[in-house]
Design a protein around this motif. Structure first.
Motif, short mmCIF file in Angstrom:
data_model
loop_
_atom_site.label_atom_id
_atom_site.label_comp_id
_atom_site.label_asym_id
_atom_site.label_seq_id
_atom_site.Cartn_x
_atom_site.Cartn_y
_atom_site.Cartn_z
N ILE A 150 0.78 -1.27 0.05
CA ILE A 150 0.02 0.04 -0.12
C ILE A 150 0.81 1.06 -0.08
CG2 ILE A 150 -1.94 -1.15 1.24
CD1 ILE A 150 -0.94 0.32 3.63
N ASP A 151 0.26 2.49 -0.34
CA ASP A 151 0.99 3.82 -0.09
C ASP A 151 1.07 4.14 1.35
OD1 ASP A 151 1.96 6.10 -0.37
OD2 ASP A 151 0.19 6.95 -1.39
N LEU A 152 2.30 4.08 2.05
CA LEU A 152 2.57 4.33 3.33
C LEU A 152 2.19 5.88 3.50
CD1 LEU A 152 5.59 2.07 3.92
CD2 LEU A 152 2.87 1.87 4.20
N THR A 153 2.00 6.94 2.86
CA THR A 153 1.87 8.32 3.07
C THR A 153 0.88 8.34 4.18
OG1 THR A 153 2.82 8.81 0.80
CG2 THR A 153 1.70 10.70 2.27
N PRO A 154 -0.49 8.10 4.03
CA PRO A 154 -1.57 8.25 4.79
C PRO A 154 -1.25 7.32 6.15
CG PRO A 154 -2.25 6.70 3.16
CD PRO A 154 -0.90 7.23 2.55
#
Length: 434
Positions: A281-285
């Motif tokens: 997943i995109d770890l930014t959030p």
């Protein structure tokens, strides 16, 4: 012999027992339990006053303080119950005031003063106004023995809505299947009650097919459905195909065992295998949640991101499960990472500041559970983080699988079975270096 004197030698033939003075303490009796306040013995009343006209009442047009109470002694008794319950559960003055006003309005508008109050009437009073605290009102009425819970289970309402327009006897066939899943069956085929989530899932995936057979095909009974009819209603997507086939298999297997259909049209049906592979997943959030200024959001995100706990396990964590920098969960001892310790310490301080008198034993609580003893819902965890908690867990396990590829390590670290751990190692094999 009894009542005969014995000499010193005979008295010491089996040895002596040494007692040291002042070491024996009499056990104190267990104090009696603190009595819980309740209504007077003659409430609720047994008689009922029938209404001549059944009129809709507008509860928003009057203030609770303006209403006269027909039975002041009952109101005083319920007030005692409310005060005791609020003290034990750490209710604030605002919640007490809203609950008190709602109960006063219910008591003042009863057709039969002193009769149990129906939950549907309480919902009409509390919904759509400043007294919107139905759960608290029902808790007090139940504790006082004045609740008539006439609410229908949401699962029953959902099933009835899904199969509302079916012709007979098709409607009876699916209703019998639903009752067997909900209540279990003591007649062949015997079965235990299913989990409500399983029942809802099967109804959700079976209902579109059944409605199609009733409307498009013009069938009035599931006896008319054959193999081609089943294939025609199957969705194209692999995941939905598998879920629909599972639901229809359960339906026709039950009907065949009860001899309500002649054949099972789902036998030997096969469909595309839906791939269920974990994806990164995109770890930014996730990083944003871990650095959040809200202690509960940071604690939840950090705990799941570092240790990949299941959302349902996070909901079930007790305050006593966290001690000495470790988390004790289902026979496992998890040594918490330093960022997790810091975020949990901040959350515990915030928890004590906001709800200093709560008796809820769970580690994570919110505005609704702090005044009760129930746990939070897994959906609340994902909503609070702002991202799927299950996706964060899978990404963490997948990262460990890519790094090590050790099935036993994954099983020990994250509480997985061997098959569950292989799901991650087969998705991404670790790179080998010479």
């Amino acid at each position: 012999m009894p009542h005969q004197a014995i000499d010193v030698v005979e008295a010491n033939r089996h040895g002596q027992q040494l007692f040291i003075a002042d070491l024996f303490r009499q056990k104190r009796p267990t104090p009696p339990p603190t009595p819980v306040a309740g209504p007077p013995g003659h409430f609720p009343v047994a008689h009922r006053q029938l209404a001549l006209f059944d009129l809709d009442r507008d509860y928003t047009a009057v203030r609770p303080t303006e209403l006269a109470l027909p039975l002041p002694e009952l109101a005083i008794a319920i007030e005692d119950v409310l005060t005791d319950h609020a003290r034990r559960h750490g209710w604030g003055t605002g919640l007490q005031s809203m609950t008190r006003n709602a109960i006063r309005m219910l008591l003042a508008t009863q057709d039969t003063p002193g009769a149990p109050i129906a939950a549907s009437v309480a919902a009409a009073v509390t919904t759509g106004r400043s007294l919107d605290n139905l759960k608290s009102v029902l808790e007090i009425l139940a504790a006082a023995g004045m609740l008539d819970d006439d609410r229908r289970p949401t699962l029953d309402i959902y099933a009835e809505r899904q199969f509302a327009d079916l012709p007979e006897p098709m409607a009876d066939e699916v209703r019998e299947w639903f009752r067997a899943m909900r209540d279990g069956s003591t007649t062949p085929p015997r079965s235990r009650p299913r989990n409500p989530a399983t029942i809802r899932s099967r109804i959700t995936h079976a209902a579109p097919a059944v409605r199609t057979w009733a409307t498009s095909n013009g069938y009035s009974s599931l006896r008319e459905v054959d193999r081609d009819d089943v294939i025609a209603v199957m969705p194209a997507e692999a995941y939905r195909y598998r879920q629909t086939l599972t639901a229809l298999r359960a339906l026709f297997r039950f009907l065949k065992a009860r001899r309500l259909v002649f054949t099972n049209p789902t036998l030997r049906l096969r469909g595309p295998q839906a791939g269920n592979h974990p994806l990164p997943i995109d770890l930014t959030p996730v990083r944003d949640a871990m650095l959040s200024t809200k202690p509960v959001r940071a604690a939840l995100a950090t705990l799941i991101a570092f240790h990949a706990l299941r959302p349902k396990d996070v909901c079930a964590l007790l305050l006593t499960d966290l001690r000495d920098g470790r988390l004790y969960l289902d026979g496992r001892t998890i040594l918490l990472a330093d960022p997790v310790r810091a975020s949990l310490s901040a959350w515990l301080a915030e928890r004590a500041r906001r709800w200093p008198h709560t008796i809820n034993p769970y580690l994570f609580i919110n505005l609704h559970t702090a005044v009760r003893t129930c746990r939070v819902d897994p959906t609340w965890i994902s909503t609070t983080i702002g991202f799927s908690a299950q996706a964060i867990r899978e990404d963490r396990i997948l990262h460990e699988a890519i790094t090590t590829g050790d099935v036993r390590r994954l099983s020990d670290l994250f509480g997985l079975t061997i098959g569950g751990a292989e799901r991650y190692t087969h998705t991404h094999q670790p790179a080998t270096t010479d």
